[in-house]
Write a protein that holds these residues in place. Structure first.
Motif, mmCIF file in Angstrom:
data_model
loop_
_atom_site.group_PDB
_atom_site.id
_atom_site.type_symbol
_atom_site.label_atom_id
_atom_site.label_comp_id
_atom_site.label_asym_id
_atom_site.label_seq_id
_atom_site.Cartn_x
_atom_site.Cartn_y
_atom_site.Cartn_z
ATOM 1 N N LEU A 195 -4.153 1.259 -9.963
ATOM 2 C CA LEU A 195 -4.671 0.019 -9.779
ATOM 3 C C LEU A 195 -3.509 -1.083 -9.080
ATOM 4 O O LEU A 195 -2.547 -0.976 -9.767
ATOM 5 C CB LEU A 195 -5.271 -0.789 -11.299
ATOM 6 N N ILE A 196 -4.007 -2.019 -8.454
ATOM 7 C CA ILE A 196 -3.097 -2.998 -7.659
ATOM 8 C C ILE A 196 -3.792 -4.342 -8.088
ATOM 9 O O ILE A 196 -4.777 -4.419 -8.002
ATOM 10 C CB ILE A 196 -2.928 -3.084 -6.369
ATOM 11 N N CYS A 254 0.937 -1.230 -0.004
ATOM 12 C CA CYS A 254 -0.076 -0.072 0.174
ATOM 13 C C CYS A 254 0.943 1.196 0.130
ATOM 14 O O CYS A 254 0.554 2.257 -0.737
ATOM 15 C CB CYS A 254 -0.751 -0.140 1.180
ATOM 16 N N ASP A 255 1.889 1.291 0.549
ATOM 17 C CA ASP A 255 2.932 2.460 0.775
ATOM 18 C C ASP A 255 3.483 2.563 -0.862
ATOM 19 O O ASP A 255 3.536 3.702 -1.115
ATOM 20 C CB ASP A 255 3.975 2.221 1.763
ATOM 21 N N VAL A 256 3.929 1.601 -1.217
ATOM 22 C CA VAL A 256 4.503 1.652 -2.512
ATOM 23 C C VAL A 256 3.417 2.286 -3.770
ATOM 24 O O VAL A 256 3.613 2.940 -4.735
ATOM 25 C CB VAL A 256 4.855 0.333 -2.977
ATOM 26 N N ALA A 257 2.197 1.636 -3.678
ATOM 27 C CA ALA A 257 1.309 1.974 -4.561
ATOM 28 C C ALA A 257 0.872 3.530 -4.418
ATOM 29 O O ALA A 257 0.746 4.186 -5.272
ATOM 30 C CB ALA A 257 -0.155 1.480 -4.295
ATOM 31 N N ASP A 258 0.910 4.175 -3.135
ATOM 32 C CA ASP A 258 0.657 5.605 -3.157
ATOM 33 C C ASP A 258 1.775 6.344 -3.437
ATOM 34 O O ASP A 258 1.819 7.365 -3.845
ATOM 35 C CB ASP A 258 0.513 5.943 -1.431
ATOM 36 N N GLU A 259 3.281 5.944 -3.251
ATOM 37 C CA GLU A 259 4.368 6.492 -3.564
ATOM 38 C C GLU A 259 4.462 6.513 -5.077
ATOM 39 O O GLU A 259 4.861 7.718 -5.597
ATOM 40 C CB GLU A 259 5.428 5.500 -2.990
ATOM 41 N N VAL A 312 -4.462 -5.575 2.229
ATOM 42 C CA VAL A 312 -4.283 -4.662 1.093
ATOM 43 C C VAL A 312 -5.532 -3.999 0.678
ATOM 44 O O VAL A 312 -5.661 -2.582 0.495
ATOM 45 C CB VAL A 312 -3.517 -5.363 -0.102
ATOM 46 N N ILE A 313 -6.864 -4.893 0.455
ATOM 47 C CA ILE A 313 -7.986 -4.254 0.134
ATOM 48 C C ILE A 313 -8.401 -3.157 1.111
ATOM 49 O O ILE A 313 -8.874 -2.273 0.721
ATOM 50 C CB ILE A 313 -8.982 -5.497 0.095
ATOM 51 N N ASN A 314 -8.125 -3.344 2.185
ATOM 52 C CA ASN A 314 -8.581 -2.634 3.401
ATOM 53 C C ASN A 314 -7.733 -1.347 3.568
ATOM 54 O O ASN A 314 -8.286 -0.118 3.905
ATOM 55 C CB ASN A 314 -8.640 -3.037 4.810
ATOM 56 N N LEU A 315 -6.360 -1.384 3.101
ATOM 57 C CA LEU A 315 -5.745 0.085 3.378
ATOM 58 C C LEU A 315 -5.074 0.710 1.783
ATOM 59 O O LEU A 315 -4.654 1.627 1.938
ATOM 60 C CB LEU A 315 -4.271 -0.737 3.909
ATOM 61 N N SER A 316 -5.585 -0.208 0.796
ATOM 62 C CA SER A 316 -5.164 0.420 -0.596
ATOM 63 C C SER A 316 -5.367 1.944 -0.733
ATOM 64 O O SER A 316 -6.858 2.164 -0.615
ATOM 65 C CB SER A 316 -5.454 -0.526 -1.570
#
Length: 135
Positions: A100-101, A90-95, A123-127
């Motif tokens: 989409l993941i 989730c951190d990398v997705a934000d960064e 991941v679903i809950n934090l993405s």
């Protein structure tokens, strides 16, 4: 629509099966593909049995995955991080500004005990973006 797709991978069968969906989505939308593998933190007194705690194994996994996508005409970027998988994903997705993941599901969320421990569920809950789970 999906300019940047994040594909977190490990050595599971589910991750290999999700690669087909990643290929279809990235080709359809002309997306930038970022492959991520997380080296899990282990305690010093814990033996390294899981290959995902070996930086060498993770580096090889990323290199092989990148070559697989390149054979299909899809360039990709690779990131290797250390930490707890769900939070790191989730951190990398934000960064990277992922739209989409895409990730495989091991099915642990189907039981009451597994629902709270599943990386997928976390991941679903934090993405910060939509998550496509490939069964």
């Amino acid at each position: 629509m999906f300019k940047t797709v994040l594909f977190p991978i490990d050595q599971s069968r589910e991750a290999r099966e999700a690669a087909d969906v990643v290929t279809n989505v990235v080709q359809k939308y002309g997306s930038r593909l970022v492959l991520l593998s997380v080296v899990e933190e282990s305690s010093p007194d814990e033996p390294k049995v899981d290959p995902m705690v070996s930086p060498e194994a993770v580096a090889k996994l990323l290199k092989d995955a990148q070559a697989l996508f390149l054979q299909q005409g899809i360039p990709s970027e690779v990131l290797e991080r250390q930490g707890k998988p769900a939070f790191t994903i989730c951190d990398v997705a934000d960064e990277i500004g992922a739209d989409l993941i895409i990730m495989g599901c091991r099915g642990l969320g189907l039981t009451e005990e597994g629902a709270t421990d599943s990386v997928t569920t976390r991941v679903i809950n934090l993405s910060p973006c939509p998550v496509l789970i490939v069964p």
